[in-house]
Design an enzyme around this catalytic site. Structure first.
Site, short mmCIF file in Angstrom:
data_model
loop_
_atom_site.label_atom_id
_atom_site.label_comp_id
_atom_site.label_asym_id
_atom_site.label_seq_id
_atom_site.Cartn_x
_atom_site.Cartn_y
_atom_site.Cartn_z
N ARG A 140 0.82 -1.23 0.00
CA ARG A 140 0.00 0.00 0.00
C ARG A 140 0.85 1.27 0.00
O ARG A 140 0.41 2.33 0.44
CB ARG A 140 -0.98 0.01 1.18
CG ARG A 140 -2.02 -1.09 1.07
CD ARG A 140 -3.19 -0.84 2.01
NE ARG A 140 -4.22 -1.87 1.77
CZ ARG A 140 -4.75 -2.60 2.73
NH1 ARG A 140 -4.36 -2.44 3.98
NH2 ARG A 140 -5.68 -3.49 2.45
N LYS A 181 4.26 11.66 -11.22
CA LYS A 181 3.31 10.96 -12.09
C LYS A 181 3.89 9.59 -12.44
O LYS A 181 5.02 9.50 -12.95
CB LYS A 181 3.06 11.74 -13.37
CG LYS A 181 2.05 12.86 -13.22
CD LYS A 181 1.71 13.45 -14.59
CE LYS A 181 0.63 14.49 -14.49
NZ LYS A 181 0.28 15.05 -15.83
N GLU A 231 11.57 17.59 -24.66
CA GLU A 231 11.00 18.03 -23.39
C GLU A 231 11.71 19.28 -22.85
O GLU A 231 11.12 20.05 -22.11
CB GLU A 231 11.06 16.90 -22.36
CG GLU A 231 10.22 15.67 -22.71
CD GLU A 231 8.74 15.85 -22.43
OE1 GLU A 231 8.33 16.96 -22.05
OE2 GLU A 231 7.99 14.87 -22.60
N LYS A 258 9.87 22.78 -13.90
CA LYS A 258 8.88 21.76 -13.56
C LYS A 258 8.59 21.75 -12.07
O LYS A 258 7.43 21.60 -11.65
CB LYS A 258 9.34 20.37 -14.00
CG LYS A 258 8.27 19.32 -13.72
CD LYS A 258 8.39 18.08 -14.54
CE LYS A 258 7.16 17.20 -14.37
NZ LYS A 258 7.25 15.93 -15.12
N GLU A 295 -2.65 18.35 -10.82
CA GLU A 295 -3.27 18.88 -12.04
C GLU A 295 -4.74 19.24 -11.81
O GLU A 295 -5.62 18.92 -12.61
CB GLU A 295 -3.15 17.85 -13.17
CG GLU A 295 -3.02 18.45 -14.56
CD GLU A 295 -2.62 17.43 -15.61
OE1 GLU A 295 -3.46 17.11 -16.46
OE2 GLU A 295 -1.47 16.96 -15.57
N ARG A 310 -0.50 22.71 -13.93
CA ARG A 310 0.33 21.58 -14.33
C ARG A 310 -0.07 21.04 -15.70
O ARG A 310 0.74 20.40 -16.38
CB ARG A 310 0.25 20.47 -13.27
CG ARG A 310 1.21 19.32 -13.58
CD ARG A 310 1.43 18.39 -12.41
NE ARG A 310 2.39 17.36 -12.77
CZ ARG A 310 2.91 16.47 -11.93
NH1 ARG A 310 2.56 16.50 -10.65
NH2 ARG A 310 3.79 15.58 -12.33
N ASN A 340 1.61 19.34 -20.41
CA ASN A 340 1.16 18.37 -21.41
C ASN A 340 1.25 18.92 -22.84
O ASN A 340 0.74 18.28 -23.77
CB ASN A 340 -0.29 17.95 -21.12
CG ASN A 340 -0.42 17.16 -19.84
OD1 ASN A 340 0.42 16.33 -19.53
ND2 ASN A 340 -1.47 17.43 -19.07
N HIS A 390 1.45 16.66 -25.92
CA HIS A 390 1.19 15.28 -25.53
C HIS A 390 -0.13 14.72 -26.06
O HIS A 390 -0.24 13.53 -26.30
CB HIS A 390 1.25 15.15 -24.00
CG HIS A 390 2.62 15.23 -23.44
ND1 HIS A 390 3.42 16.35 -23.58
CD2 HIS A 390 3.37 14.33 -22.75
CE1 HIS A 390 4.59 16.13 -22.98
NE2 HIS A 390 4.58 14.91 -22.49
N HIS A 436 0.56 11.56 -27.96
CA HIS A 436 0.11 10.25 -27.50
C HIS A 436 -0.70 9.52 -28.57
O HIS A 436 -0.65 8.29 -28.68
CB HIS A 436 -0.72 10.39 -26.22
CG HIS A 436 0.09 10.67 -25.00
ND1 HIS A 436 -0.47 11.00 -23.79
CD2 HIS A 436 1.43 10.68 -24.80
CE1 HIS A 436 0.48 11.19 -22.89
NE2 HIS A 436 1.65 11.00 -23.49
N HIS A 474 8.85 8.40 -27.31
CA HIS A 474 7.94 9.35 -26.68
C HIS A 474 8.35 10.79 -26.98
O HIS A 474 7.50 11.62 -27.33
CB HIS A 474 7.93 9.11 -25.17
CG HIS A 474 7.10 10.12 -24.42
ND1 HIS A 474 5.74 10.25 -24.57
CD2 HIS A 474 7.46 11.08 -23.52
CE1 HIS A 474 5.29 11.23 -23.80
NE2 HIS A 474 6.32 11.75 -23.16
#
Length: 366
Positions: A120, A142, A184, A226, A236, A241, A245, A248, A252, A266
């Site tokens: 957990r 993330k 990036e 960042k 986000e 934030r 993206n 992206h 994606h 990527h």
């Protein structure tokens, strides 16, 4: 040495940037080891760095066990998540332990997600070995895996205890991976820092050629940008934030069409996605077409794709838009897009019609 704090209250941590840091990592990891054996998760591409890390830990009296996974985007999967969690449990990982993620964005994302669910939630440390991971994915918490439906759709926010960045490890990184990571870096200039984009135009080639000063400046500046955004909007929720993206949503979709494979890395997809975001913004009259052309020209100059075709994708606009419908940012049937009013003036647009996006992508193909 540059130390960048990520200010998140009780979850705060430091990003340490220093040449040669990998060989001195034991100094930073010893307090987290608690006198126990540390699990180090890596991939087949990082074997020399893994040997360095294990040797420096051994010299400091810290035992370690290496878990080496296959390299490539395909490792961010249910199957490898199961493999990794089984291995971590067999290692005897406790909640108070810290697992080391040594590798690029794939390893960092997978290990972070595994550590968010094992017992957990246990701790982990990011030691990123690619430019993309150093400037982006290792910072901010993330974590995720990919599924057939899309990229990063199963994951969690789980902050690392520390991020250790050694720019020297990039000396062994293939040129294509360097370029992918550079996308990036450029992103931070396009989001809200036009002066940094100008720096990229003047110094990008030098950075990619391995210039130590340019490399360290780019990494530190990117991490600082960042860290600031993550501290303002960790999960986000306020929209700040979401600016990270940029590129992206388009990217994606391109990655999904490429089957999340090495056919399109990527960072390459993000580069094409940023060019498309600016081109689409210009098409809608949001920004000057010269800005869109300037962005595309810089990406081309450093060897990155600036269009759907340059990314090696031949799919129609509707096929790519159908990939976007699975985007995790979809909200009440609407997909927010990161568009721009100019270089350094990115914003979130909630009014984009996906039918119009499909038409735009078809225009781009021709």
């Amino acid at each position: 040495m540059t130390i960048v704090p990520v200010a998140l209250g009780r979850r705060s941590y430091d990003v340490v940037i220093e040449r040669g840091l990998l060989g001195r990592a034991a100094e930073r990891l010893a307090p987290l080891a608690r006198g126990r054996s540390m699990a180090i998760v890596s991939d087949a591409n990082v074997t020399p760095h893994l040997a360095t890390l294990q040797a420096t830990l051994a010299a400091a009296g810290i035992a370690s066990e290496a878990i080496v996974l296959p390299a490539g985007e395909g490792t961010k999967s249910w199957a490898q998540l199961e493999t990794l969690t089984d291995r971590l449990l067999a290692h005897g990982v406790e909640r108070g332990d810290h697992v080391v993620a040594l590798g690029g964005g794939v390893i960092g994302d997978l290990v972070g997600f595994a550590c968010s669910v094992v017992k957990r939630g246990c701790g982990f440390v990011q030691i990123p070995t690619t430019l993309l991971a150093q400037v982006d994915s290792s910072v901010g918490g993330k974590t995720a895996i990919n599924t057939r439906a899309g990229k990063n759709l199963i994951g969690a926010f789980h902050q690392p205890a520390s991020v250790l960045i050694d720019p020297d490890v990039l000396d062994t990184l293939p040129a294509r991976e360097q370029r992918a990571g550079y996308a990036e870096v450029v992103k931070y200039g396009l989001i809200d820092d036009s002066a940094f984009f100008e720096w990229c135009e003047a110094n990008g080639a030098k950075l990619l050629a391995g210039d130590p000063a340019a490399r360290e400046y780019a990494i530190a500046h990117s991490v600082e940008a960042k860290a600031r955004i993550v501290a303002e909007d960790e999960r986000e929720t306020t929209g700040k934030r979401a600016l990270l993206n940029l590129g992206h949503t388009f990217g994606h979709a391109l990655e999904a069409e490429a089957g999340f494979s090495d056919k399109l890395l990527h960072g390459e997809a993000v580069a094409a996605g940023m060019a498309l975001a600016f081109a689409y913004s210009a098409r809608r009259g949001l920004c000057d077409r010269q800005d869109a052309e300037r962005v595309a020209a810089h990406l081309r100059a450093v060897g990155l794709p600036d269009s759907v075709a340059a990314a090696g994708i031949r799919a129609s606009g509707i096929v790519l838009v159908n990939h976007m419908r699975h985007d995790k940012k979809m909200d009440a049937g609407t997909l927010p897009f990161l568009l721009a009013r100019g270089i350094g003036k990115t914003f979130v647009d909630h009014s984009v019609d996906l039918t119009d996006v499909a038409a735009f992508l078809d225009e781009e193909r021709t």
